[in-house]
Design an enzyme around this catalytic site. Sequence first.
Site: not given
Length: 250
Positions: A151, A179, A182, A203-204, A206
């Site tokens: 991201t 899909r 976030d 980020t991670g 989402g």
Amino acid sequence: MAAAVGTWAFSMPAVDKARRLLEVGSGASAAVQEAITELENDKETGCFVVGRGGFPNKAGVVQCDAAIMEGLPGRFGAVAALPGVGTPLTVAQMVMDKSEHNMLVGEGAVAFAKEQGFRIEDNSDMMTEASLAAYEEFLQSRKSPPKNHDTLGLIVLDEMENITVGVSTSGAPFKDPGRVGDSPLPGCGLYADNRAGAAAGATGDGDKIMCFCPSFHVVQLMKQRGLPFSTRSWNLKQKKTSPTFRSLPP
């Protein structure tokens, strides 16, 4: 005082591009849009889950999410699950500027992009040899690759102290079609308020992050504690050690 900050080391070209634009008087939103577009459209950054060259979904289609938010109330635009466009942040900005809606998704985002003059490219043009090889490996193993930095997020403050934040991603590798994580959601992947500051790139995972609106909470804490100007001063002191921060001389 004008400044630009990005997420992860791979955002450095976007930070430098934004800095150069600010030096010649560009506004925050224009700088965010132009700087992010260059990285989105560069296949070499696809491995960071951004734009052209990003990982496809389970069906083999690259679907991108992007959003832009200004620090003025009500200034937000986003697209999600958008196929065939290597520069989704620009489409998101047009949603903000030209649509009566704030977010468009899937077929609606495609239709809007066409109306604005974008060519919807074939999916093969959105893929690279690396992303195709990764997808073929996924089809054999049905396992997603290890999580990496992903991201692209960029925050820009212009000389008029207007702040804009933008994010762009091709989303979780080999996700279910449609899909949305976030990144393009206001308050989750990004948030901006001229009275306080901005946050981007939460980020991670989402799907978990979106449940907590972390970017909104960060900015609200900045507002409550009166941090924006002191934080900017701290950032200026730390700029030599931060790989993704660039400020302009006063």
